[in-house]
Design an enzyme around this catalytic site. Sequence first.
Site, PDB file in Angstrom:
ATOM      1  N   THR A 127      39.967  32.704  52.128  1.00 18.69           N
ATOM      2  CA  THR A 127      40.717  32.284  50.945  1.00 18.69           C
ATOM      3  C   THR A 127      42.200  32.106  51.230  1.00 18.69           C
ATOM      4  O   THR A 127      42.830  32.928  51.893  1.00 18.69           O
ATOM      5  CB  THR A 127      40.531  33.303  49.816  1.00 18.69           C
ATOM      6  OG1 THR A 127      39.140  33.477  49.570  1.00 18.69           O
ATOM      7  CG2 THR A 127      41.212  32.841  48.544  1.00 18.69           C
ATOM      8  N   GLU A 128      42.753  31.015  50.701  1.00 21.40           N
ATOM      9  CA  GLU A 128      44.182  30.722  50.822  1.00 21.40           C
ATOM     10  C   GLU A 128      44.778  30.536  49.433  1.00 21.40           C
ATOM     11  O   GLU A 128      44.038  30.343  48.453  1.00 21.40           O
ATOM     12  CB  GLU A 128      44.389  29.470  51.664  1.00 21.40           C
ATOM     13  CG  GLU A 128      43.876  29.607  53.082  1.00 21.40           C
ATOM     14  CD  GLU A 128      44.109  28.367  53.930  1.00 21.40           C
ATOM     15  OE1 GLU A 128      43.759  28.402  55.122  1.00 21.40           O
ATOM     16  OE2 GLU A 128      44.644  27.361  53.395  1.00 21.40           O
ATOM     17  N   PHE A 157      44.087  37.451  49.148  1.00 20.41           N
ATOM     18  CA  PHE A 157      42.944  38.164  48.578  1.00 20.41           C
ATOM     19  C   PHE A 157      41.989  38.652  49.682  1.00 20.41           C
ATOM     20  O   PHE A 157      40.766  38.641  49.514  1.00 20.41           O
ATOM     21  CB  PHE A 157      42.157  37.304  47.582  1.00 20.41           C
ATOM     22  CG  PHE A 157      42.985  36.685  46.492  1.00 20.41           C
ATOM     23  CD1 PHE A 157      44.102  37.328  45.987  1.00 20.41           C
ATOM     24  CD2 PHE A 157      42.644  35.446  45.971  1.00 20.41           C
ATOM     25  CE1 PHE A 157      44.862  36.756  44.969  1.00 20.41           C
ATOM     26  CE2 PHE A 157      43.391  34.866  44.952  1.00 20.41           C
ATOM     27  CZ  PHE A 157      44.510  35.518  44.461  1.00 20.41           C
ATOM     28  N   GLU A 239      25.659  37.329  51.637  1.00 17.28           N
ATOM     29  CA  GLU A 239      26.800  37.930  50.953  1.00 17.28           C
ATOM     30  C   GLU A 239      26.533  38.044  49.461  1.00 17.28           C
ATOM     31  O   GLU A 239      26.819  39.076  48.832  1.00 17.28           O
ATOM     32  CB  GLU A 239      28.055  37.102  51.204  1.00 17.28           C
ATOM     33  CG  GLU A 239      29.294  37.651  50.527  1.00 17.28           C
ATOM     34  CD  GLU A 239      30.556  36.867  50.856  1.00 17.28           C
ATOM     35  OE1 GLU A 239      31.631  37.244  50.360  1.00 17.28           O
ATOM     36  OE2 GLU A 239      30.471  35.870  51.607  1.00 17.28           O
ATOM     37  N   GLN A 333      31.971  50.778  24.828  1.00 15.76           N
ATOM     38  CA  GLN A 333      32.088  50.816  23.377  1.00 15.76           C
ATOM     39  C   GLN A 333      31.508  52.104  22.797  1.00 15.76           C
ATOM     40  O   GLN A 333      32.046  52.678  21.847  1.00 15.76           O
ATOM     41  CB  GLN A 333      31.372  49.608  22.767  1.00 15.76           C
ATOM     42  CG  GLN A 333      31.519  49.466  21.262  1.00 15.76           C
ATOM     43  CD  GLN A 333      32.906  48.996  20.843  1.00 15.76           C
ATOM     44  OE1 GLN A 333      33.667  48.481  21.664  1.00 15.76           O
ATOM     45  NE2 GLN A 333      33.232  49.176  19.576  1.00 15.76           N
ATOM     46  N   THR A 362      32.247  32.183  42.309  1.00 15.12           N
ATOM     47  CA  THR A 362      32.279  32.503  40.887  1.00 15.12           C
ATOM     48  C   THR A 362      30.940  32.188  40.215  1.00 15.12           C
ATOM     49  O   THR A 362      30.094  31.465  40.760  1.00 15.12           O
ATOM     50  CB  THR A 362      33.365  31.686  40.174  1.00 15.12           C
ATOM     51  OG1 THR A 362      33.031  30.293  40.284  1.00 15.12           O
ATOM     52  CG2 THR A 362      34.741  31.930  40.784  1.00 15.12           C
TER      53      THR A 362
END
Length: 376
Positions: A127-128, A157, A239, A333, A362
């Site tokens: 990641t960049e 990250f 992964e 809750q 994601t």
Amino acid sequence: MDRVLQFTEEHEAFRDMTRKFFETEVTPHHHEWEKVGMVPKELWKKAGASGLLCPDVPEEYGGSGADFLYNVVVIEESSRSGNSGFFVSLHNDVIAPYISAYANDEQKKRWLPGCCTGDSILAVAMTEPGAGSDLKSLRTTAVDKGDHYLVNGQKTFISNGQLANLVITAVKHENGTISLVMIEEGMKGFERGRNLEKIGLKAQDTSELYFNDVKVPKENVIGKDGQGFRYLMMKLAQERLVLAIAAVEATALVQRMTLKYIKERMAFGKKIGSFQHIKFQMAEMATELEMCRTFVDKVVSEHIAGKKLTVEASMAKYYSTEMQKRHTDLCLQFFGGYGYMMEYPIARAYLDARIQTIYAGTTEIMKEIIGGSLGL
């Protein structure tokens, strides 16, 4: 309920030992590690001495040559303990496999033994600042200088970024192809930035990394030049499966702590677990958890059998992590105002759960993959 995965007596003996390790070496110290933002390097060496690091690595390279179910045991017991700082699964199940699968024999002998003992801690730098899931947009460059590459760029990250001795780094060549190179601690021009402050995973170090004219010998190229993108894609399924396994157990932990609380907490003269609304929601969550566990177990068993599971792993990752996020929110809750207090484990579980639907692809990326498999 009986598991789809078939654990032997040897697996269960290993589980008992692993559980004790987390109970004695991790859980009592986790709060202190959250304050400093990382776990001590000594913990990695203790884990290595106990056989918890890279158990599936062949014996000739320092591992135990165990089957992948031993890795699954470590993942499950880590999550069951509430651990979110000691990123052992990233090391074992995400990064080490790049070395095992694509490195040559000399590289394996050079790197893997330290990974098994805990003397070497792994990170992977993909990641960049301007490139997350879009790996083709990488800007970290590797210029060919004959017997070495000159690497320049920035990553962000990066989990284990402060502690890592070995960093598998995705770099782009002048022709636009991507390679994986091993950047080692101490290489001139390799610098660590700040330990990033996150809303959760407080005990886990996440960093920026900088490469300023880092001279990387070609002996540190993992696999073939220009094949890095393919290597990364081929290992993403495992992964994502690993995260699904962890999400299932983290959800189970949250349900257990909530069940204990609602059986004791009194309101209006009765235990709050007896209220129909809470009882029904707990019943719904327990059902969903078991259904999710069964599916994840099935995909893991097929993965062990060698099947290609890009879509199924995406389904497992998407559903289990979204379930973890929803269930943790619902359970908090039931704790009322106490659930908002950091002294209660449910509060940390809530913060730690939020990242699960983001990293390793994601939820939206997972749905793109699943949707594509439907011809859409």
